[in-house]
Design an enzyme around this catalytic site. Structure first.
Site, PDB file in Angstrom:
ATOM      1  N   GLY A 231       0.822  -1.199   0.000  1.00 47.03           N
ATOM      2  CA  GLY A 231       0.000   0.000   0.000  1.00 47.03           C
ATOM      3  C   GLY A 231       0.856   1.249   0.000  1.00 47.03           C
ATOM      4  O   GLY A 231       2.002   1.240  -0.468  1.00 47.03           O
ATOM      5  N   SER A 232       0.334   2.325   0.557  1.00 48.51           N
ATOM      6  CA  SER A 232       1.026   3.603   0.537  1.00 48.51           C
ATOM      7  C   SER A 232       2.140   3.648   1.573  1.00 48.51           C
ATOM      8  O   SER A 232       2.124   2.918   2.574  1.00 48.51           O
ATOM      9  CB  SER A 232       0.040   4.736   0.813  1.00 48.51           C
ATOM     10  OG  SER A 232      -0.364   4.724   2.176  1.00 48.51           O
ATOM     11  N   LYS A 234       2.714   6.092   3.581  1.00 54.16           N
ATOM     12  CA  LYS A 234       2.207   6.671   4.822  1.00 54.16           C
ATOM     13  C   LYS A 234       1.637   5.590   5.734  1.00 54.16           C
ATOM     14  O   LYS A 234       1.976   5.519   6.928  1.00 54.16           O
ATOM     15  CB  LYS A 234       1.133   7.717   4.516  1.00 54.16           C
ATOM     16  CG  LYS A 234       0.561   8.384   5.757  1.00 54.16           C
ATOM     17  CD  LYS A 234      -0.497   9.424   5.386  1.00 54.16           C
ATOM     18  CE  LYS A 234      -1.102  10.071   6.638  1.00 54.16           C
ATOM     19  NZ  LYS A 234      -2.151  11.071   6.290  1.00 54.16           N
ATOM     20  N   VAL A 235       0.784   4.727   5.179  1.00 49.55           N
ATOM     21  CA  VAL A 235       0.222   3.636   5.981  1.00 49.55           C
ATOM     22  C   VAL A 235       1.310   2.620   6.309  1.00 49.55           C
ATOM     23  O   VAL A 235       1.354   2.071   7.411  1.00 49.55           O
ATOM     24  CB  VAL A 235      -0.961   2.976   5.245  1.00 49.55           C
ATOM     25  CG1 VAL A 235      -1.522   1.820   6.070  1.00 49.55           C
ATOM     26  CG2 VAL A 235      -2.059   4.002   4.967  1.00 49.55           C
ATOM     27  N   GLY A 236       2.208   2.382   5.352  1.00 46.60           N
ATOM     28  CA  GLY A 236       3.297   1.434   5.588  1.00 46.60           C
ATOM     29  C   GLY A 236       4.180   1.846   6.755  1.00 46.60           C
ATOM     30  O   GLY A 236       4.642   0.989   7.521  1.00 46.60           O
ATOM     31  N   GLU A 253       5.671  -3.502   0.830  1.00 42.45           N
ATOM     32  CA  GLU A 253       5.781  -3.152  -0.589  1.00 42.45           C
ATOM     33  C   GLU A 253       4.970  -1.879  -0.781  1.00 42.45           C
ATOM     34  O   GLU A 253       3.736  -1.902  -0.785  1.00 42.45           O
ATOM     35  CB  GLU A 253       5.240  -4.299  -1.460  1.00 42.45           C
ATOM     36  CG  GLU A 253       5.985  -5.614  -1.286  1.00 42.45           C
ATOM     37  CD  GLU A 253       7.420  -5.576  -1.778  1.00 42.45           C
ATOM     38  OE1 GLU A 253       7.753  -4.656  -2.556  1.00 42.45           O
ATOM     39  OE2 GLU A 253       8.214  -6.442  -1.389  1.00 42.45           O
ATOM     40  N   CYS A 287       2.271   1.062  -8.579  1.00 39.30           N
ATOM     41  CA  CYS A 287       3.371   1.575  -7.762  1.00 39.30           C
ATOM     42  C   CYS A 287       4.655   1.716  -8.566  1.00 39.30           C
ATOM     43  O   CYS A 287       5.488   2.582  -8.275  1.00 39.30           O
ATOM     44  CB  CYS A 287       3.595   0.669  -6.558  1.00 39.30           C
ATOM     45  SG  CYS A 287       3.928  -1.057  -6.980  1.00 39.30           S
TER      46      CYS A 287
END
Length: 485
Positions: A231-232, A234-236, A253, A287
């Site tokens: 995912g993003s 920021k969330v990662g 990833e 991505c």
């Protein structure tokens, strides 16, 4: 669609049942916004049930002969091949993927299932010499136990299978949480395939839910030892922080801001083809997409003219139409965000060689150039059909611009001299880079992952064993040790 209504429940401990949360996730077709399904969210208690089921089932699964485990993935592969038509239709309907994109995703999903077949037999132990007389050191590679998988909306079927299948093949149990915009293709469809392939109940669980309902329960639960998140960034970053605090290994990833570099000796026509595909495949929601296209000034005019002309021929519209190149973005907020990026860049001085329009979730292509050096858009991931054309003078400047980003996922270099391309590629701080090709590639036995804010760890091939197994040292003293007291 009956396909979606048949898969609109949670899959926990081998049973299909509704969630017990107080609200529903509504699954929409992003092109025409018709309702596909309504799924009552899973609660934190149901997340606990899923992890506990996986924990119980995993013990016997780890002891199962790997040749028997392998047969499950052989059957799953056959089922995907048999159901390819309906899975393709689901990808088009649920995430707005074009027919070409659906075929691309299914091709890769089958390749990763083929690799999972082989991965069942991959783990090997070692015997290591000891300085102690009579001692035998054995190092066993064993499953981590239970893996939590959180998959994204852009390639949900592929990217769920990419972690779920290897984790299972290596003897683990799995709890999968798909993105709330793609709960079927990324979640319950995967569960149905493995159920029909004969995977024992409880080993794979799918919880359709949201952080608003469960908070960090997927991450903080004591059972999973590894969290695989796509995912993003920021969330990662949040996932990594929570996992570290709870002594869990995170495989991340994340996003990218990849550069496709066109050197002065490149085949311009071929580079244009590679760049257009790398930027606009799946409406730019990739991505690895070539966010930034760097062009040597000596070929800038020719490349730009041909690039804009080719992009202008791309058809935006109904993803079910085989002639459509660019379908809808996943939801309205994404569409609005991409439109805002273009408007802000133009307001700050950029030139729009093509200025896309937004209609519902359909966003037609934009091509921007003359971007000011301090433009924020140069440093961010644009998850939509917007290309940035950036000229450079010589290789040193190309390397500097390519590296001037917090991301490092993919990239490409186009040149008439392959070894020149390799020398330049080695100077780019990125996990993956391709000479005379596009930026969007994934192969089942080649390490896949990024540097900087593009992720942690690698997947594919031997890296799967590193991600989803651990090592245990067992020593045997064949003689007698001497002890000082």
């Amino acid at each position: 669609m009956s396909f979606f209504s048949d898969l609109d429940r949670q899959y926990i401990d081998g049973e299909w049942k509704p969630g017990s949360g107080s609200w529903d996730i509504i699954d929409f077709n992003p092109y025409d916004e018709t309702k596909l399904a309504s799924i009552t969210v899973a609660t934190a208690d149901e997340v606990d049930q899923a992890y506990r089921a996986a924990e119980r089932a995993q013990v016997a699964w780890a002891d199962t002969n790997p040749y028997a485990r392998r047969a499950v993935f052989e059957r799953a592969l056959r089922l995907v091949e048999e159901r390819e038509g309906e899975i393709s239709d689901a990808i088009v309907a649920e995430l707005g993927g074009t027919r070409l994109k659906a075929a691309f995703e299914l091709h890769l999903a089958k390749e990763f299932l083929r690799e999972a077949v082989q991965l069942s037999l991959r783990p090997e132990g070692r015997i290591i010499p000891s300085p102690v007389d009579g001692k035998e050191n054995r190092v066993y590679r064993v499953p981590v136990g239970v893996v939590g998988v959180i998959s994204p909306f852009n390639f949900p079927f592929l990217l769920s299978i990419k972690s779920v299948a290897p984790a299972l093949a290596l003897g683990n149990g799995v709890v999968l949480k798909p993105h709330q915009n793609t709960p079927v293709c990324g979640g319950t469809l995967v569960a149905k395939l493995f159920e029909d392939a004969g995977l024992p109940g409880g080993l794979l669980n799918v919880v359709v839910t949201d952080i608003a309902e469960i908070g960090d329960a997927l991450l903080t639960h004591p059972v999973p030892k590894v969290i695989s998140f796509t995912g993003s960034d920021k969330v990662g970053q949040h996932v990594a922080t929570v996992c570290a605090a709870n002594f869990k290994h995170a495989i991340l990833e994340l996003g990218g801001n990849s550069a496709l570099i066109v050197l002065d000796d490149a085949d311009v026509d071929y580079a244009v083809d590679a760049a257009v595909f790398s930027r606009y495949v799946h409406s730019g929601q990739v991505c690895m997409a070539a966010n930034r296209i760097l062009i040597d000034r000596s070929v800038e005019a020719e490349f730009t003219e041909k690039f804009v002309a080719k992009v202008a021929t791309l058809k935006t519209g109904d993803p079910a139409d085989p002639t459509t190149h660019i379908g809808p973005l996943i939801n309205n907020s994404q569409a609005e965000a991409v439109g805002s990026v273009v408007e802000q860049a133009v307001a700050a001085g950029a030139t729009a060689l093509l200025h896309g329009t937004t209609e519902g979730n359909l966003v037609s292509p934009s091509v921007l150039t003359d971007l000011p050096a301090d433009s924020p858009v140069l440093h961010q991931e644009i998850f939509g059909p917007v290309a940035l054309l950036i000229p450079f003078d010589g290789e040193e400047e190309a390397v500097r611009i390519a590296n001037d980003t917090p991301y490092g996922l993919s990239g490409a270099v186009h040149t008439g001299d392959v070894e020149r391309g390799v020398r330049l590629a080695k100077r780019i701080r990125t996990g993956m880079i391709h000479i005379n090709d596009g930026t969007v590639h994934d192969e089942p036995i080649v390490p896949f992952g990024g540097e900087k804010r593009s992720g942690l760890g690698r997947l594919n091939g031997d890296a799967m064993a590193d991600a989803f197994t651990t090592q245990q040292w067992i020593s045997i003293q064949h003689g007698r040790s001497g002890f000082p007291f």
